[in-house]
Every structure is written in structure tokens, then in C-alpha cells.
Design a protein around this motif. Structure first.
Motif, PDB file in Angstrom:
ATOM      1  N   PHE A  10       0.848  -0.998  -0.184  1.00 42.12           N
ATOM      2  CA  PHE A  10      -0.054  -0.195   0.231  1.00 42.12           C
ATOM      3  C   PHE A  10       0.810   1.229  -0.069  1.00 42.12           C
ATOM      4  CE2 PHE A  10      -2.673   3.392   1.856  1.00 42.12           C
ATOM      5  CZ  PHE A  10      -3.536   3.363   0.737  1.00 42.12           C
ATOM      6  N   ARG A  11       1.997   1.306   0.670  1.00 42.59           N
ATOM      7  CA  ARG A  11       2.742   2.358   0.789  1.00 42.59           C
ATOM      8  C   ARG A  11       3.488   2.483  -0.512  1.00 42.59           C
ATOM      9  NH1 ARG A  11       5.108   1.280   6.641  1.00 42.59           N
ATOM     10  NH2 ARG A  11       3.350   2.526   7.880  1.00 42.59           N
ATOM     11  N   ALA A  12       3.939   1.452  -1.337  1.00 45.32           N
ATOM     12  CA  ALA A  12       4.513   1.615  -2.620  1.00 45.32           C
ATOM     13  C   ALA A  12       3.536   2.144  -3.600  1.00 45.32           C
ATOM     14  CB  ALA A  12       4.928   0.241  -3.265  1.00 45.32           C
ATOM     15  N   VAL A  13       2.114   1.943  -3.360  1.00 46.27           N
ATOM     16  CA  VAL A  13       1.042   2.384  -4.419  1.00 46.27           C
ATOM     17  C   VAL A  13       0.769   4.047  -4.083  1.00 46.27           C
ATOM     18  CG1 VAL A  13      -1.511   2.243  -4.799  1.00 46.27           C
ATOM     19  CG2 VAL A  13      -0.205   0.067  -4.598  1.00 46.27           C
ATOM     20  N   SER A  14       1.024   4.103  -2.737  1.00 46.88           N
ATOM     21  CA  SER A  14       0.858   5.775  -2.507  1.00 46.88           C
ATOM     22  C   SER A  14       2.006   6.646  -2.728  1.00 46.88           C
ATOM     23  CB  SER A  14       0.652   5.812  -0.734  1.00 46.88           C
ATOM     24  OG  SER A  14      -0.561   5.224  -0.379  1.00 46.88           O
ATOM     25  N   LEU A  15       3.140   6.021  -2.547  1.00 44.54           N
ATOM     26  CA  LEU A  15       4.488   6.592  -3.082  1.00 44.54           C
ATOM     27  C   LEU A  15       4.424   6.883  -4.681  1.00 44.54           C
ATOM     28  CD1 LEU A  15       7.017   7.878  -2.340  1.00 44.54           C
ATOM     29  CD2 LEU A  15       8.161   5.398  -2.705  1.00 44.54           C
ATOM     30  N   THR A  16       3.840   5.851  -5.252  1.00 46.70           N
ATOM     31  CA  THR A  16       3.733   6.018  -6.737  1.00 46.70           C
ATOM     32  C   THR A  16       2.812   7.008  -7.377  1.00 46.70           C
ATOM     33  OG1 THR A  16       4.292   3.689  -7.019  1.00 46.70           O
ATOM     34  CG2 THR A  16       3.391   4.657  -8.923  1.00 46.70           C
ATOM     35  N   GLY A  17       1.703   7.141  -6.518  1.00 45.13           N
ATOM     36  CA  GLY A  17       0.832   8.061  -6.668  1.00 45.13           C
ATOM     37  C   GLY A  17       1.341   9.286  -6.484  1.00 45.13           C
ATOM     38  N   PHE A  18       2.529   9.723  -5.305  1.00 44.83           N
ATOM     39  CA  PHE A  18       2.902  10.745  -5.143  1.00 44.83           C
ATOM     40  C   PHE A  18       3.892  11.396  -6.146  1.00 44.83           C
ATOM     41  CE2 PHE A  18       6.338  13.144  -2.956  1.00 44.83           C
ATOM     42  CZ  PHE A  18       5.627  14.218  -2.562  1.00 44.83           C
ATOM     43  N   VAL A  19       4.596  10.261  -6.648  1.00 40.47           N
ATOM     44  CA  VAL A  19       5.773  10.530  -7.596  1.00 40.47           C
ATOM     45  C   VAL A  19       4.968  11.055  -8.883  1.00 40.47           C
ATOM     46  CG1 VAL A  19       7.404   9.457  -8.997  1.00 40.47           C
ATOM     47  CG2 VAL A  19       7.485   9.147  -6.497  1.00 40.47           C
ATOM     48  N   LEU A  20       3.774  10.475  -9.319  1.00 40.80           N
ATOM     49  CA  LEU A  20       3.272  10.768 -10.565  1.00 40.80           C
ATOM     50  C   LEU A  20       2.834  12.165 -10.333  1.00 40.80           C
ATOM     51  CD1 LEU A  20       1.450   7.343 -11.357  1.00 40.80           C
ATOM     52  CD2 LEU A  20       3.295   8.580 -12.672  1.00 40.80           C
ATOM     53  N   CYS A  21       2.124  12.449  -9.197  1.00 43.73           N
ATOM     54  CA  CYS A  21       1.580  13.880  -8.950  1.00 43.73           C
ATOM     55  C   CYS A  21       2.849  14.917  -9.168  1.00 43.73           C
ATOM     56  CB  CYS A  21       1.133  13.964  -7.637  1.00 43.73           C
ATOM     57  SG  CYS A  21      -0.641  13.294  -7.531  1.00 43.73           S
ATOM     58  N   LEU A  22       3.951  14.453  -8.450  1.00 50.94           N
ATOM     59  CA  LEU A  22       5.058  15.449  -8.636  1.00 50.94           C
ATOM     60  C   LEU A  22       5.702  15.739  -9.984  1.00 50.94           C
ATOM     61  CD1 LEU A  22       7.371  16.892  -6.876  1.00 50.94           C
ATOM     62  CD2 LEU A  22       8.595  14.684  -6.642  1.00 50.94           C
ATOM     63  N   LEU A  23       5.723  14.533 -10.667  1.00 54.02           N
ATOM     64  CA  LEU A  23       6.038  14.478 -12.218  1.00 54.02           C
ATOM     65  C   LEU A  23       5.184  15.349 -13.010  1.00 54.02           C
ATOM     66  CD1 LEU A  23       7.045  10.941 -12.888  1.00 54.02           C
ATOM     67  CD2 LEU A  23       8.730  12.991 -12.549  1.00 54.02           C
ATOM     68  N   ALA A  24       3.899  15.339 -12.621  1.00 57.76           N
ATOM     69  CA  ALA A  24       3.011  16.264 -13.393  1.00 57.76           C
ATOM     70  C   ALA A  24       3.008  17.662 -12.916  1.00 57.76           C
ATOM     71  CB  ALA A  24       1.458  15.703 -12.961  1.00 57.76           C
ATOM     72  N   ALA A  25       3.385  17.710 -11.657  1.00 58.59           N
ATOM     73  CA  ALA A  25       3.566  19.301 -11.229  1.00 58.59           C
ATOM     74  C   ALA A  25       4.993  19.855 -12.000  1.00 58.59           C
ATOM     75  CB  ALA A  25       3.911  19.214  -9.858  1.00 58.59           C
ATOM     76  N   LEU A  26       6.008  18.954 -12.098  1.00 54.38           N
ATOM     77  CA  LEU A  26       7.157  19.282 -12.904  1.00 54.38           C
ATOM     78  C   LEU A  26       6.949  19.735 -14.238  1.00 54.38           C
ATOM     79  CD1 LEU A  26       9.765  17.138 -10.978  1.00 54.38           C
ATOM     80  CD2 LEU A  26       9.595  19.506 -10.954  1.00 54.38           C
ATOM     81  N   TRP A  27       6.027  18.886 -14.826  1.00 53.28           N
ATOM     82  CA  TRP A  27       5.654  19.066 -16.364  1.00 53.28           C
ATOM     83  C   TRP A  27       4.897  20.382 -16.328  1.00 53.28           C
ATOM     84  CZ3 TRP A  27       0.774  19.546 -17.961  1.00 53.28           C
ATOM     85  CH2 TRP A  27       0.626  19.964 -19.327  1.00 53.28           C
ATOM     86  N   GLY A  28       3.916  20.522 -15.478  1.00 50.24           N
ATOM     87  CA  GLY A  28       3.210  21.799 -15.408  1.00 50.24           C
ATOM     88  C   GLY A  28       4.116  23.063 -15.303  1.00 50.24           C
TER      89      GLY A  28
END
Length: 194
Positions: A10-28
Motif C-alpha cells: 500500500f505504501r508503494a502504491v501511495s508513493l507511486t501516486g505521489f511521484v506521479l503527482c510530482l512529475l505532473a507538477a514538474l511538467w506543469g
């Protein structure tokens, strides 16, 4: 009690979601979508209704699998869609996610709480469930005021004897005030910082 492997997954899924949000923020940020309100509005407008639908789904998922603080989602809704539609999309998404969290907890039971939340949070709020009517009153107050860990409380409610009807009424009637308060407060803060 949950197994360490389940917690790790579950922590891996949460971390993956956080990383994807971070990457989207960097792209933005790099494309100017997050640094220019005009570009942000143009980007959202180019998505049409798909943008509103994706945001609403994101808000629902955000309750079930907390990736970012809920207040940030409320702020994003107002910045992306304006105060009126932003509130509507926040409300629909958060209420849908709250109902889904209740359903998941109703089916999985208390062991799920130990998988998703800290022991400190579980101990602190589980005392509320010792008296059936007391929990419903405290739950409604906590949902109405934006001060408690709503995501956890939705899961906790699913492990109690609270009826679907009562839970749904509390969510639908009490959530608007908290969402409006978050949206307004964070929008004013954002404008003061900008």
C-alpha cells in the motif's frame, strides 16, 4: 492486524501516486501551465469536459487513497474551474470518494485501518466509537468543520454500525461547508502569496 507485506504494498502504491503527482507538477511548471494562470485556464479549457471529469475522479480517488492533502485538491478545483464550478467538482468528487471509502471499510473491516493509517490516529479516534450515538454526532461535527482527518473518519465510520442512510446524509449535508471553507481560505491564501 495487517501483514507487513500488505503495508509495504500500500505504501508503494501511495508513493507511486505521489511521484506521479510530482512529475505532473514538474511538467506543469516547465511548460508554464502552473506558473501562468492564463496558460492553466487555456490548458483546462482545451480538455473540455474531460478535464472536469478527470479532476472529479481525482478528488474521489484522493479520499480513498490519500496522495496529497485534501485541501490542495480543493484549492486546485477553484484555481482550475473558478469558485462556482470548482466547488461543485470538489463536492461531487469528495462525496463520491467518501462513500467509496465507507463501502471499502464496510467490506474489509478494521484490519484495513491498520494498513492505511497510523496507530496514533486509530487510537485517538477509535474512542469515539465506544458509544454508537456519540460517534454519529462527533463524526457529523468533524465532517462539517475542516479540522479532523476526514479520510480516516470515513473509513472508521465504515467499521461501525452506522447505517448507509445516516452516513450518506452526514456526508452530503455536512461536506459543503468544509469544502467551501477550505476552498475560500486556501484561495485567499494563494492570492496573498501570488
Amino acid at each position: 492486524m495487517t501483514r507487513p507485506a500488505e503495508k509495504t504494498a500500500f505504501r508503494a502504491v501511495s508513493l507511486t501516486g505521489f511521484v506521479l503527482c510530482l512529475l505532473a507538477a514538474l511538467w506543469g511548471w516547465r511548460t508554464g501551465v502552473l506558473t501562468s494562470q492564463e496558460r492553466l485556464h487555456a490548458f483546462v479549457a482545451s480538455c473540455g469536459m474531460a478535464g472536469a471529469l478527470l479532476f472529479t475522479v481525482f478528488q474521489a480517488v484522493q479520499v480513498v487513497v490519500p496522495i496529497l492533502p485534501g485541501g490542495l485538491g480543493c484549492l486546485a478545483g477553484v484555481l482550475l474551474f473558478g469558485p462556482g464550478w470548482g466547488f461543485v467538482y470538489n463536492y461531487v468528487g469528495i462525496c463520491a470518494g467518501s462513500l467509496l471509502a465507507f463501502a471499502v471499510a464496510r467490506n474489509c473491516g478494521k484490519p484495513l485501518l491498520h494498513l492505511l493509517f497510523s496507530e496514533k490516529t486509530i487510537v485517538r479516534y477509535s474512542r469515539w466509537t465506544e458509544e454508537k450515538n456519540r460517534f454519529a454526532r462527533l463524526f457529523a461535527l468533524a465532517i462539517f468543520l475542516p479540522v479532523a482527518p476526514d479520510d480516516f473518519l470515513c473509513y472508521l465510520a465504515g467499521t461501525t454500525e452506522m447505517s448507509w442512510r445516516r452516513y450518506t446524509a452526514i456526508i452530503l449535508l455536512c461536506k459543503p461547508f468544509a469544502i467551501a471553507l477550505y476552498s475560500l481560505g486556501l484561495t485567499l491564501l494563494w492570492q496573498a502569496l501570488a
